[in-house]
Write a protein that holds these residues in place. Structure first.
Motif, mmCIF file in Angstrom:
data_model
loop_
_atom_site.group_PDB
_atom_site.id
_atom_site.type_symbol
_atom_site.label_atom_id
_atom_site.label_comp_id
_atom_site.label_asym_id
_atom_site.label_seq_id
_atom_site.Cartn_x
_atom_site.Cartn_y
_atom_site.Cartn_z
ATOM 1 N N PHE A 453 50.768 2.896 -20.548
ATOM 2 C CA PHE A 453 50.571 2.449 -21.928
ATOM 3 C C PHE A 453 49.298 3.073 -22.520
ATOM 4 C CE2 PHE A 453 53.494 -1.238 -21.207
ATOM 5 C CZ PHE A 453 54.283 -1.046 -22.320
ATOM 6 N N ALA A 454 48.251 3.142 -21.722
ATOM 7 C CA ALA A 454 47.005 3.747 -22.213
ATOM 8 C C ALA A 454 47.211 5.228 -22.516
ATOM 9 C CB ALA A 454 45.897 3.561 -21.166
ATOM 10 N N ARG A 455 47.991 5.905 -21.690
ATOM 11 C CA ARG A 455 48.270 7.324 -21.944
ATOM 12 C C ARG A 455 49.054 7.500 -23.246
ATOM 13 N NH1 ARG A 455 49.423 12.222 -18.950
ATOM 14 N NH2 ARG A 455 48.729 11.242 -17.015
ATOM 15 N N LEU A 456 50.037 6.625 -23.466
ATOM 16 C CA LEU A 456 50.814 6.698 -24.700
ATOM 17 C C LEU A 456 49.935 6.442 -25.913
ATOM 18 C CD1 LEU A 456 53.439 6.834 -26.308
ATOM 19 C CD2 LEU A 456 53.866 4.435 -25.700
ATOM 20 N N HIS A 457 49.079 5.440 -25.843
ATOM 21 C CA HIS A 457 48.193 5.138 -26.967
ATOM 22 C C HIS A 457 47.247 6.304 -27.242
ATOM 23 C CE1 HIS A 457 44.760 3.257 -29.085
ATOM 24 N NE2 HIS A 457 45.699 2.498 -29.651
ATOM 25 N N ALA A 458 46.690 6.898 -26.182
ATOM 26 C CA ALA A 458 45.780 8.034 -26.360
ATOM 27 C C ALA A 458 46.507 9.221 -26.977
ATOM 28 C CB ALA A 458 45.165 8.421 -25.013
ATOM 29 N N ALA A 459 47.752 9.439 -26.587
ATOM 30 C CA ALA A 459 48.525 10.538 -27.167
ATOM 31 C C ALA A 459 48.762 10.323 -28.651
ATOM 32 C CB ALA A 459 49.848 10.687 -26.428
ATOM 33 N N ALA A 460 49.025 9.063 -29.040
ATOM 34 C CA ALA A 460 49.241 8.764 -30.458
ATOM 35 C C ALA A 460 47.956 8.909 -31.261
ATOM 36 C CB ALA A 460 49.810 7.352 -30.605
ATOM 37 N N VAL A 461 46.841 8.489 -30.681
ATOM 38 C CA VAL A 461 45.555 8.629 -31.377
ATOM 39 C C VAL A 461 45.213 10.098 -31.591
ATOM 40 C CG1 VAL A 461 43.067 8.250 -31.149
ATOM 41 C CG2 VAL A 461 44.668 6.410 -30.564
ATOM 42 N N ALA A 462 45.596 10.949 -30.634
ATOM 43 C CA ALA A 462 45.231 12.366 -30.688
ATOM 44 C C ALA A 462 46.166 13.204 -31.558
ATOM 45 C CB ALA A 462 45.203 12.936 -29.274
ATOM 46 N N VAL A 463 47.130 12.564 -32.219
ATOM 47 C CA VAL A 463 48.016 13.333 -33.100
ATOM 48 C C VAL A 463 47.191 13.962 -34.219
ATOM 49 C CG1 VAL A 463 49.925 13.189 -34.734
ATOM 50 C CG2 VAL A 463 50.014 11.894 -32.594
ATOM 51 N N PRO A 464 47.249 15.277 -34.415
ATOM 52 C CA PRO A 464 46.464 15.906 -35.484
ATOM 53 C C PRO A 464 46.828 15.353 -36.857
ATOM 54 C CG PRO A 464 47.362 17.552 -33.976
ATOM 55 C CD PRO A 464 48.013 16.252 -33.621
#
Length: 504
Positions: A453-464
């Motif tokens: 879940f943390a990886r998914l959240h970090a990926a969403a935050v890092a969306v340009p």
């Protein structure tokens, strides 16, 4: 009685019969001595007539009759000759055993075809080659794989009339005819009379002057294709090497037939799964939709759906059925179709939709359970009402916030005597995206659930920021970030589904 060491005391006729009639690995295991005795290891000769010195070659040299007189007759007597031959046979069996062991470790067609080309090239002393997979039953798949040949080189070969190429002659010969072609040897291709001009031109362009071609066929598997190896200079493999590569090709054909059946089954499951999912997502004013689906080799029960509802509303659903294989795919199709019907009748109440779905599942498939999430969207108001049954919470992605939607803890469908959970309302802002997904996205990471879940959240935050209003680019970024290094396309028992809804 001949003075033969105990290590090589093998009945010659029995060993010959084993080498010619038995499988390579069976013959090796039954007749080869334990270990590799030094006295039986033949030296590697230099390359002669296209034979690669990297392949172990037995010392089967027989002295002329005139040389077997006096002292020479004592050193090259029947016992020494027999030891030479036995050493050669054991060396050949050892080589074939190692090559077939490498082949059997391949678990997909592309890898197996490449291993076939590499092993065959070593056995016949060639540097390049190609294999044409063309099953005689016409069910496919059909493909051409090259060794030392670029895709452009294979394209050049395809411009040559098929009948003038050795593999074309083999593949166009009706299978099963008596006296069928077993191999085609062209020791000096450019010197042949009547060679097709285009074939001569392509051979000169690619720099090969000879070829050796074998069919890939057996009684059980039928004809699967043909393999052709190319020599840079006029050459041909000697009879011993033809025998070795023939044994290897026979074993390889059986292995390819098994992998071919597996690939066909996987392709059938993928087709079934794709046909049961939406062929395209609807166009609804005020929202942009996109989805990604990755299925495992055995087929899984993950699904997604989007359907227009009365009063300009939109229904979004994702879910997952337990199990894998055709039964899970069929159950997924039935569950998705039922959910669509319930959504049309009472979509404004997601709890009622899931309650009806749970009752249907419990009555018709009591041995199966499923997770599901249904969202009733009003694009004009950017309002979302959703309910989940043991499913992962949606992710809201925007310029000012990226957070999971807080849903109540609930059990999957089919696990309780009566399922019920409250619905949740979400108010999206302009330009925000709601990401729905299945738990396969988290499980494919191989990490504990909290870290996934943390990886998914970090990926969403890092969306340009440049792609936050492009749902296609956004969903691809999240998928690659959560499942890097090809994990999204690799074989896995877990399906992956993502669906993004961008509110305008």
């Amino acid at each position: 009685m001949l003075d033969i060491p105990s290590r090589v005391r093998v009945h010659v006729e029995t060993l010959l019969a084993a080498q010619n009639d038995m499988g390579v690995c069976d013959a090796f295991e039954q007749y080869a001595p334990v270990g590799k005795p030094d006295t039986m290891t033949a030296p590697h000769p230099s390359k002669v007539a296209g034979i690669d010195s990297a392949v172990p070659s037995p010392a089967q040299t027989v002295a002329p009759a005139c040389a077997t007189t006096g002292t020479a007759a004592l050193t090259t007597g029947p016992g020494a000759l027999l030891q030479d031959r036995l050493a050669g046979w054991v060396s050949d069996l050892t080589t074939l055993h190692e090559l077939t062991e490498r082949l059997v470790r391949t678990d997909n067609l592309p890898d197996a075809l490449q291993e076939l080309l590499r092993a065959g090239a070593a056995l016949v002393g060639a540097r390049r080659g190609l294999v044409v997979l063309e099953p005689a039953d016409g069910l496919g798949p059909r493909r051409t794989v090259g060794l030392g040949l670029a895709q452009a080189d294979l394209g050049h070969l395809e411009t040559v009339p098929r009948g003038s190429l050795p593999y074309g002659e083999l593949l166009d010969t009706p299978a099963g005819l008596p006296g069928g072609v077993a191999e085609i040897v062209r020791a000096d291709l450019l010197a042949e009379d009547g060679l097709d001009p285009r074939h001569r031109e392509v051979a000169a362009r690619l720099g090969y002057a000879a070829s050796y071609t074998l069919p890939l066929s057996s009684k059980a598997a039928g004809r699967l294709g043909a393999a052709m190896w190319l020599y840079d200079e006029p050459a041909e493999p000697v009879e011993r090497m033809r025998h070795l590569v023939g044994l290897y090709a026979r074993y390889a054909t059986e292995h390819l037939a098994r992998l071919l059946e597996v690939e066909r089954t996987r392709a059938c499951l993928r087709t079934m799964s794709e046909e049961l999912l939406p062929s395209r997502l609807p166009r609804v004013s005020g929202v942009q939709l996109t989805a990604r689906h990755r299925t495992g080799p055995r087929g899984g029960g993950d699904w997604y759906d989007a359907l227009p509802l009365p009063d300009a509303a939109l229904g979004l659903a994702v879910g997952s059925v337990t199990g894998s294989g055709p039964s899970a795919v069929a159950a997924m199709g039935r569950l998705r179709a039922s959910l669509r019907a319930y959504a049309v009748m009472e979509g404004e109440d997601p709890v009622a939709v899931l309650s009806d779905l749970e009752l249907l599942l419990r009555l018709t498939e009591p041995a199966r359970c499923a997770t599901a999430l249904f969202a009733y969207c009003e694009p004009a108001l950017r309002k979302i009402t959703l309910a989940g049954a043991g499913h992962c919470p949606p992710l809201l992605i925007g310029e000012r916030r990226t957070e999971f939607v807080e849903t109540s803890v609930s059990a999957p469908l089919g696990m309780l005597a009566c399922w019920e959970a409250p619905s949740v309302e979400v108010q999206a802002e302009e330009g925000e995206t709601v990401l729905l997904y299945t738990d396969g996205l988290l499980q494919r990471t191989g990490e504990p659930v909290d870290r996934a879940f943390a990886r998914l959240h970090a990926a969403a935050v890092a969306v340009p920021k440049a792609v936050r209003r492009d749902p296609e680019a956004l969903i691809d970024h999240v998928l690659r970030a959560v499942l890097p290094d090809g994990l999204d396309t690799a074989d896995s028992d877990e399906d992956v589904v993502l669906m993004a809804a961008l509110f305008e």
